[in-house]
Design a protein around this motif. Structure first.
Motif, PDB file in Angstrom:
ATOM      1  N   ALA A  80       0.810  -1.227   0.000  1.00 40.80           N
ATOM      2  CA  ALA A  80       0.000   0.000   0.000  1.00 40.80           C
ATOM      3  C   ALA A  80       0.836   1.267   0.000  1.00 40.80           C
ATOM      4  CB  ALA A  80      -0.946  -0.010   1.200  1.00 40.80           C
ATOM      5  N   ILE A 108       0.672  -7.979  -5.003  1.00 41.68           N
ATOM      6  CA  ILE A 108      -0.534  -7.468  -4.337  1.00 41.68           C
ATOM      7  C   ILE A 108      -0.869  -6.078  -4.860  1.00 41.68           C
ATOM      8  CG2 ILE A 108      -1.483  -6.720  -2.112  1.00 41.68           C
ATOM      9  CD1 ILE A 108       0.196  -8.896  -0.782  1.00 41.68           C
ATOM     10  N   ARG A 109       0.133  -5.222  -4.998  1.00 42.50           N
ATOM     11  CA  ARG A 109      -0.081  -3.853  -5.489  1.00 42.50           C
ATOM     12  C   ARG A 109      -0.680  -3.869  -6.891  1.00 42.50           C
ATOM     13  NH1 ARG A 109       2.165   1.047  -3.891  1.00 42.50           N
ATOM     14  NH2 ARG A 109       1.266   2.726  -5.160  1.00 42.50           N
ATOM     15  N   THR A 112      -4.436  -4.984  -6.613  1.00 43.29           N
ATOM     16  CA  THR A 112      -5.316  -3.957  -6.046  1.00 43.29           C
ATOM     17  C   THR A 112      -5.484  -2.771  -6.995  1.00 43.29           C
ATOM     18  OG1 THR A 112      -3.415  -3.004  -4.864  1.00 43.29           O
ATOM     19  CG2 THR A 112      -4.812  -4.554  -3.654  1.00 43.29           C
ATOM     20  N   THR A 113      -4.527  -2.589  -7.897  1.00 43.01           N
ATOM     21  CA  THR A 113      -4.625  -1.501  -8.868  1.00 43.01           C
ATOM     22  C   THR A 113      -5.595  -1.834  -9.994  1.00 43.01           C
ATOM     23  OG1 THR A 113      -2.345  -0.827  -8.401  1.00 43.01           O
ATOM     24  CG2 THR A 113      -3.295  -0.043 -10.468  1.00 43.01           C
ATOM     25  N   LEU A 117     -10.296  -5.580  -5.495  1.00 44.89           N
ATOM     26  CA  LEU A 117      -9.930  -6.334  -4.299  1.00 44.89           C
ATOM     27  C   LEU A 117      -9.219  -5.456  -3.276  1.00 44.89           C
ATOM     28  CD1 LEU A 117      -8.581  -9.654  -5.853  1.00 44.89           C
ATOM     29  CD2 LEU A 117     -10.637  -9.411  -4.461  1.00 44.89           C
ATOM     30  N   SER A 118      -9.442  -5.757  -2.000  1.00 49.56           N
ATOM     31  CA  SER A 118      -8.667  -5.120  -0.936  1.00 49.56           C
ATOM     32  C   SER A 118      -7.266  -5.718  -0.906  1.00 49.56           C
ATOM     33  CB  SER A 118      -9.347  -5.356   0.413  1.00 49.56           C
ATOM     34  OG  SER A 118      -9.316  -6.738   0.737  1.00 49.56           O
ATOM     35  N   GLY A 119      -6.379  -5.135  -0.116  1.00 51.03           N
ATOM     36  CA  GLY A 119      -5.037  -5.669  -0.014  1.00 51.03           C
ATOM     37  C   GLY A 119      -5.030  -7.094   0.497  1.00 51.03           C
ATOM     38  N   ALA A 122      -6.373  -9.438  -2.179  1.00 52.13           N
ATOM     39  CA  ALA A 122      -5.379  -9.648  -3.227  1.00 52.13           C
ATOM     40  C   ALA A 122      -4.256 -10.559  -2.738  1.00 52.13           C
ATOM     41  CB  ALA A 122      -4.810  -8.308  -3.682  1.00 52.13           C
TER      42      ALA A 122
END
Length: 399
Positions: A80, A108-109, A112-113, A117-119, A122
């Protein structure tokens, strides 16, 4: 005397038969691998269901426990906000997020981009997908060495380890194992470019990801020695690629901390993790035996001791050198590192070759006494599901 037409007909028939057999073989291999991955998925879904029931009984949310526990929180923070978080406890205990390698939070980044999905969501998706890819790679290695039955059982045993609940959590072990399994398979198949590239990615996923590069480099060195240096450029390129991921991150942290060669290891020391040839582990075990402790620590001790025995069996089975090298480095890091003794079984999760002797024995048992093998698998499943729920919901001990 054979007529030309007869010979041609026989040759054509043989060629057609071989082609048909080869064409039929590929789908059957894919099907067998699919069965193995399906059994793995069934095992892990059942384990997650047990965790969910235990979590709800304790008034907690299972997805929160699976997606935001311990190290997962650090990875989500990096995904994040990037690197830069540091917690100060004492002058000699400082926890920096630089201890965590970048590939998993980068994935994950990206998710989420491009998705809603939330962190945590993801992170779980990446881990679950990686675990499936790892299971397919583990099957491929086992089937190549000892046949499809052993490959399938190898995957099932990996999914039923006492700590296999980690494979269902937002942790990096599934990612490392996925790259490691397919890199080792590429080495066994002589595909050096893929082996090196996947080893480089494994090196970006976890500190002990260097074990994959070590296996590739050792195998490449042996190949060069056997052929007296007459090898293709693919082997040289693969060997050069293998350690780049791990080295790149270690050197980047060193540059950021002002100590190019020792910076990353300084970060780890402040977390309480250092390689001291097992002195810290021996002192911890001594204290554990003298005073006793929570259930997690004796269980960790049993698992680590079992891993040592399994490695001895792997040596006696004369496993291929890349698998021995990979497993030996993982075992050396786990045994020789101090700090977080309770996490050592998790560090050994990627060491799937340790299970090859057990997989072969279980296949032999299943053929001779199917019910005996069924009882063994049921016992392993009960231990895995029950202990996994205990670790996540009850223990309160860092994984």
């Amino acid at each position: 005397m054979s007529h030309a037409s007869t010979t041609a007909s026989t040759t054509t028939g043989t060629t057609a038969s071989t082609t048909t057999g080869t064409a039929a073989l590929a789908p059957s291999l894919v099907t067998a691998g699919g069965v193995a991955v399906g059994l793995f998925a069934a095992a892990r879904l059942t384990g997650m269901a047990v965790v969910a029931l235990a979590a709800w009984a304790a008034g907690r949310h299972p997805l929160t426990l699976l997606g935001r526990s311990w190290d997962s929180v650090w990875y989500l923070g990096i995904a994040a906000h990037g690197y830069g978080r540091t917690l100060y406890f004492r002058p000699d205990v400082i926890h920096s997020d630089l201890a965590f390698f970048p590939l998993y939070p980068a994935l994950i980044r990206i998710l989420t981009t491009v998705t809603p999905l939330s962190g945590a969501g993801a992170g779980l998706l990446v881990s679950w997908a990686a675990a499936a890819v790892a299971a397919a790679g583990i099957y491929a290695v086992g089937a190549r060495l000892h046949g499809r039955a052993v490959g399938t059982v190898l995957v099932l045993l990996w999914g039923l380890l006492p700590h296999s609940v980690v494979l269902s959590m937002a942790y990096t072990e599934p990612v490392l194992t996925a790259f490691a399994a397919w890199s080792l398979y590429a080495v066994l198949a002589g595909n050096w470019l893929w082996a090196g590239a996947l080893a480089a990615l494994a090196g970006l996923s976890r500190p002990n990801g260097f074990a994959v590069a070590a296996a590739v480099l050792l195998a490449a060195g042996c190949a060069i020695h056997r052929s007296r240096g007459r090898v293709t450029h693919r082997l040289w390129t693969g060997a050069a690629l293998a350690p780049l991921g791990w080295l790149a991150y270690v050197l980047w942290v060193g540059r950021r901390t002002g100590d190019p060669l020792g910076g990353y290891f300084g970060v780890q020391r402040l977390w309480g993790s250092r390689f001291d040839f097992g002195r810290g582990s021996l002192l911890f075990v001594r204290g554990l035996l003298l005073r006793g402790d929570r259930f997690v620590f004796p269980m960790a001790l049993v698992i680590v001791a079992t891993a040592v025995v399994l490695f001895a069996l792997l040596l006696l089975d004369r496993a291929p050198l890349p698998l021995l090298a990979y497993t030996a480095v993982l075992l050396l890091i786990a045994l020789g590192g101090s700090g977080f003794f309770e996490s050592k079984p998790r560090f050994l999760l990627p060491a799937f070759p340790l299970l090859l002797p057990l997989a072969r024995a279980l296949v032999r048992t299943a053929r001779a006494r199917p019910w005996h093998a069924s009882v063994v698998v049921a016992a392993l499943a009960g231990l895995s599901f029950g202990y996994g729920a205990y670790l996540v919901v009850v223990a309160g001990t860092p994984l």
